[in-house]
Scaffold this motif. Structure first.
Motif, PDB file in Angstrom:
ATOM      1  N   ASP A  14       1.109  -1.143  -0.192  1.00 47.83           N
ATOM      2  CA  ASP A  14      -0.112   0.062  -0.005  1.00 47.83           C
ATOM      3  C   ASP A  14       0.933   1.363  -0.124  1.00 47.83           C
ATOM      4  O   ASP A  14       0.227   2.532   0.218  1.00 47.83           O
ATOM      5  N   LYS A  16       2.737   2.280   2.082  1.00 47.10           N
ATOM      6  CA  LYS A  16       3.162   2.725   3.303  1.00 47.10           C
ATOM      7  C   LYS A  16       4.404   2.169   3.927  1.00 47.10           C
ATOM      8  O   LYS A  16       4.943   1.362   3.329  1.00 47.10           O
ATOM      9  N   ARG A  20       6.229   2.003  10.405  1.00 44.86           N
ATOM     10  CA  ARG A  20       6.125   3.513  10.352  1.00 44.86           C
ATOM     11  C   ARG A  20       7.403   3.993   9.944  1.00 44.86           C
ATOM     12  O   ARG A  20       7.481   5.187   9.776  1.00 44.86           O
ATOM     13  N   ASP A  23      10.909   1.919   4.187  1.00 43.10           N
ATOM     14  CA  ASP A  23      10.384   1.912   2.756  1.00 43.10           C
ATOM     15  C   ASP A  23      10.735   0.300   2.267  1.00 43.10           C
ATOM     16  O   ASP A  23      11.739   0.441   1.551  1.00 43.10           O
TER      17      ASP A  23
END
Length: 276
Positions: A14, A16, A20, A23
Motif C-alpha cells: 500500500d 506505506k 512506520r 520503505d
C-alpha cells in the motif's frame, strides 16, 4: 550450485512504511537491482519467510512482478507475518506444497547430490515457531528417502535460543524436532525471523539465520532485547555447494545505510486467515 537465501522483506503493498519507518519497497527494489547486477547469478533463490508485512495481498503480487523477470527458480516458505492461503494462491509456483501435509507449506527440491527441504513452522496468529505432529511425520518420511545426501533444511523460526531477549519465545515441540535433527547428520539448518546473521551448533548440526533484506534487529543481548531494529545494511545468505563442500557466505546488499534507530516493531500483526 549457488542457493541464495533471502529473508524478512516485510513488503507492504500500500506504499506505506513498514513499522512506520522502513520503505520496504525501496529495499526490495535495491535487492532486485543487486541480483540483476551479480556476475555469478544464483541457481536458486529461497525466500525464508515474512515476505509480506501482515500478509498483505498486494505485496505478494509485487514480489512476483519484481522477481519473475530474473528467470531464476524461486521457492518460498511462510513466516509469522505471512498468510499461507495468499502465498499458495499468488505464489503457487514458488510453493509446490506436498498435499499430504496440507495446510502446511512443506516440500522438497531434489537435486543430484543436494536436497532442499522446506518446512513450515508457522501457526496463524502466532509469532513463535511450531512443529506440528503432521509436519514431524512428513519430515521423518522425507529424511528417510535419501539420508546419505547433503540436505539444507529451510524454516522461518529457529528452535534454539539466540540471546535476543523477547525473540527467544518457546518453540512448540522443540524436543521432538531436536531428536529428529540429531538423528540426521546430513542436515544443515537455515532460518530467517531473527533479522540478523547468527551461526551456531545445535543438536550437533550447523545452524545459520539470515539477515533481513530490509532492517536488522538491534543487537541487544539483554532480556528486553530483540524488540527494536536499526537500519544497518540489508543482506542475505549465499549457500555454495561444490565438490562436496558446503560454504555459507553472509552478504550485503548495496544501499544507502544510515544506521538510524533503534525503532520499535510497530503496527504489524501476525495475521489470521482462512489457512487456520
Amino acid at each position: 550450485m549457488r542457493i541464495l537465501q533471502l529473508s524478512d522483506t516485510h513488503l507492504r503493498g500500500d506504499n506505506k512504511l513498514s513499522f512506520r519507518v522502513v520503505d520496504t519497497r525501496r529495499c526490495l527494489d535495491a535487492t532486485v537491482a543487486h541480483l540483476k547486477s551479480m556476475a555469478q547469478k544464483p541457481d536458486v533463490i529461497i525466500l525464508s519467510g515474512d515476505l509480506a508485512d501482515s500478509g498483505d495481498l498486494n505485496a505478494y503480487h509485487i514480489l512476483t512482478e519484481l522477481f519473475s523477470p530474473l528467470n531464476i527458480p524461486i521457492y518460498a516458505l511462510p513466516g509469522n507475518h505471512d498468510r499461507r492461503d495468499r502465498m499458495q494462491n499468488v505464489l503457487k509456483d514458488w510453493c509446490p506444497s506436498d498435499p499430504d501435509v496440507a495446510p502446511h507449506i512443506c516440500y522438497t527440491v531434489e537435486m543430484d547430490d543436494l536436497r532442499l527441504v522446506v518446512l513450515d513452522s508457522t501457526h496463524p496468529g502466532s509469532h513463535s515457531g511450531h512443529f506440528f505432529p503432521a509436519v514431524e511425520t512428513w519430515l521423518t518420511g522425507e529424511l528417510r528417502k535419501r539420508p546419505q545426501v547433503q540436505t539444507l533444511l529451510f524454516m522461518h523460526h529457529p528452535p534454539f535460543t539466540t540471546g535476543l531477549g523477547v525473540m527467544d519465545e518457546p518453540f512448540e515441540n522443540q524436543q521432538l524436532f531436536a531428536a529428529l535433527v540429531a538423528d540426521n547428520p546430513q542436515l544443515r539448518l537455515c532460518f530467517g525471523h531473527m533479522h540478523r546473521p547468527i551461526i551456531t551448533q545445535w543438536q550437533g548440526r550447523l545452524c545459520v539465520t539470515a539477515p533481513s533484506a530490509a532492517m536488522q534487529i538491534d543487537l541487544d543481548l539483554s532480556p528486553e532485547g530483540g524488540d527494536t531494529f536499526v537500519m544497518e545494511a540489508p543482506g542475505y545468505l549465499l549457500h555454495h555447494w561444490e565438490n562436496q563442500t558446503l560454504n555459507t557466505h553472509v552478504c550485503q546488499i548495496p544501499t544507502n545505510v544510515t544506521f538510524d534507530g533503534p525503532y520499535p516493531f510497530a503496527d504489524s500483526v501476525n495475521p489470521v486467515g482462512p489457512s487456520d
